[in-house]
Design a protein around this motif. Structure first.
Motif, PDB file in Angstrom:
ATOM      1  N   TRP A 107      12.967 -25.648 -55.361  1.00 24.15           N
ATOM      2  CA  TRP A 107      12.154 -25.370 -54.459  1.00 24.15           C
ATOM      3  C   TRP A 107      10.705 -25.869 -54.881  1.00 24.15           C
ATOM      4  CZ3 TRP A 107       7.245 -23.098 -53.764  1.00 24.15           C
ATOM      5  CH2 TRP A 107       7.168 -22.869 -52.555  1.00 24.15           C
ATOM      6  N   ILE A 108      10.154 -25.983 -55.690  1.00 22.96           N
ATOM      7  CA  ILE A 108       8.953 -26.496 -56.250  1.00 22.96           C
ATOM      8  C   ILE A 108       9.017 -28.142 -56.269  1.00 22.96           C
ATOM      9  CG2 ILE A 108       7.430 -26.920 -58.254  1.00 22.96           C
ATOM     10  CD1 ILE A 108       7.923 -24.120 -59.256  1.00 22.96           C
ATOM     11  N   GLU A 109      10.155 -28.616 -56.693  1.00 22.83           N
ATOM     12  CA  GLU A 109      10.094 -29.974 -56.614  1.00 22.83           C
ATOM     13  C   GLU A 109      10.301 -30.443 -55.115  1.00 22.83           C
ATOM     14  OE1 GLU A 109       9.994 -33.647 -57.552  1.00 22.83           O
ATOM     15  OE2 GLU A 109       9.745 -32.132 -58.964  1.00 22.83           O
ATOM     16  N   GLN A 110      11.124 -30.121 -54.076  1.00 23.59           N
ATOM     17  CA  GLN A 110      11.145 -30.128 -53.012  1.00 23.59           C
ATOM     18  C   GLN A 110       9.892 -30.283 -52.271  1.00 23.59           C
ATOM     19  OE1 GLN A 110      13.130 -27.327 -50.564  1.00 23.59           O
ATOM     20  NE2 GLN A 110      13.354 -28.850 -48.773  1.00 23.59           N
ATOM     21  N   HIS A 111       9.041 -29.295 -52.652  1.00 24.45           N
ATOM     22  CA  HIS A 111       7.673 -29.149 -51.863  1.00 24.45           C
ATOM     23  C   HIS A 111       6.616 -29.889 -52.494  1.00 24.45           C
ATOM     24  CE1 HIS A 111       9.728 -25.514 -50.090  1.00 24.45           C
ATOM     25  NE2 HIS A 111       8.902 -25.576 -49.118  1.00 24.45           N
ATOM     26  N   ARG A 112       6.868 -30.147 -53.745  1.00 31.31           N
ATOM     27  CA  ARG A 112       5.930 -31.123 -54.580  1.00 31.31           C
ATOM     28  C   ARG A 112       6.089 -32.553 -53.917  1.00 31.31           C
ATOM     29  NH1 ARG A 112       7.583 -31.292 -60.115  1.00 31.31           N
ATOM     30  NH2 ARG A 112       5.795 -29.492 -60.512  1.00 31.31           N
ATOM     31  N   SER A 113       7.318 -32.975 -53.719  1.00 30.97           N
ATOM     32  CA  SER A 113       7.229 -34.165 -53.031  1.00 30.97           C
ATOM     33  C   SER A 113       6.833 -34.188 -51.669  1.00 30.97           C
ATOM     34  CB  SER A 113       8.701 -34.935 -53.022  1.00 30.97           C
ATOM     35  OG  SER A 113       9.439 -33.946 -52.289  1.00 30.97           O
ATOM     36  N   ARG A 114       6.905 -33.186 -50.943  1.00 23.33           N
ATOM     37  CA  ARG A 114       6.439 -33.199 -49.594  1.00 23.33           C
ATOM     38  C   ARG A 114       4.961 -33.002 -49.541  1.00 23.33           C
ATOM     39  NH1 ARG A 114       8.544 -28.267 -46.550  1.00 23.33           N
ATOM     40  NH2 ARG A 114      10.666 -29.529 -47.155  1.00 23.33           N
ATOM     41  N   TRP A 115       4.214 -32.094 -50.536  1.00 24.15           N
ATOM     42  CA  TRP A 115       2.917 -31.942 -50.672  1.00 24.15           C
ATOM     43  C   TRP A 115       2.248 -33.520 -51.286  1.00 24.15           C
ATOM     44  CZ3 TRP A 115       3.573 -27.179 -53.758  1.00 24.15           C
ATOM     45  CH2 TRP A 115       4.023 -26.018 -52.985  1.00 24.15           C
ATOM     46  N   GLN A 116       3.051 -34.054 -52.073  1.00 27.53           N
ATOM     47  CA  GLN A 116       2.273 -35.381 -52.337  1.00 27.53           C
ATOM     48  C   GLN A 116       2.440 -36.425 -51.390  1.00 27.53           C
ATOM     49  OE1 GLN A 116       1.090 -36.027 -55.394  1.00 27.53           O
ATOM     50  NE2 GLN A 116       0.127 -37.754 -54.765  1.00 27.53           N
ATOM     51  N   SER A 117       3.294 -36.422 -50.641  1.00 26.00           N
ATOM     52  CA  SER A 117       3.440 -37.394 -49.541  1.00 26.00           C
ATOM     53  C   SER A 117       2.195 -37.087 -48.536  1.00 26.00           C
ATOM     54  CB  SER A 117       4.852 -37.112 -48.782  1.00 26.00           C
ATOM     55  OG  SER A 117       4.694 -37.823 -47.608  1.00 26.00           O
ATOM     56  N   GLU A 144      12.945 -24.030 -59.688  1.00 27.99           N
ATOM     57  CA  GLU A 144      12.658 -25.510 -59.957  1.00 27.99           C
ATOM     58  C   GLU A 144      13.014 -26.343 -58.720  1.00 27.99           C
ATOM     59  OE1 GLU A 144      13.478 -26.108 -64.872  1.00 27.99           O
ATOM     60  OE2 GLU A 144      15.092 -25.980 -63.395  1.00 27.99           O
TER      61      GLU A 144
END
Length: 138
Positions: free
Chosen positions: A85-95, A83
């Motif tokens: 790892w996904i959240e960290q990368h989700r915010s990066r991808w969304q940015s 969770e």
């Protein structure tokens, strides 16, 4: 393929298999014995035991012992690393997607408008054409 040794890879490896995901769904309703877990699957008990071992090594389930009964129990906290790892990368991808949207909007605003393409924004799909193809060959 060698099984990964780091915790995050073990979690994703365990979740990659549809049978193991189904087992986790089954355990979300409460503890179950290996026999109960095996019932909905058309596979041998050793195969189910191997899936359970992968889930246990990933920290997603736990086998408890009550006398001779060894029920499997879901460990939701086992998903914490995934969770995070996904959240960290989700915010990066969304940015990054937000930055891409800004660039495309800016390009669209700068693009010269002609009467024929005034409603076609930059980056939108162009109509399909059959340039260079021969329909008889298809």
């Amino acid at each position: 393929m060698p099984i990964a040794t780091d915790p995050l890879s073990r979690i994703f490896f365990a979740l990659a298999d549809p049978t193991r995901r189904a087992v986790l769904d089954q355990l979300s309703t409460g503890p179950a014995s290996v026999n109960d877990i095996a019932k909905p699957f058309a596979m041998s008990r050793p195969a189910i035991s191997q899936h359970l071992r992968v889930l246990e090594e990933a920290g997603l389930i736990e086998r408890t012992r009550t006398g001779q009964f060894r029920p499997c129990v879901l460990r939701p906290e086992g998903l914490t690393d995934a969770e995070q790892w996904i959240e960290q990368h989700r915010s990066r991808w969304q940015s990054r997607f937000d930055q891409l949207d800004d660039v495309l909007r800016e390009l669209n605003d700068r693009a010269p408008k002609s009467p024929g393409d005034a409603n076609t924004p930059v980056g939108s799909k162009m109509p399909d054409t059959d340039v260079g193809t021969n329909e008889e060959e298809s």
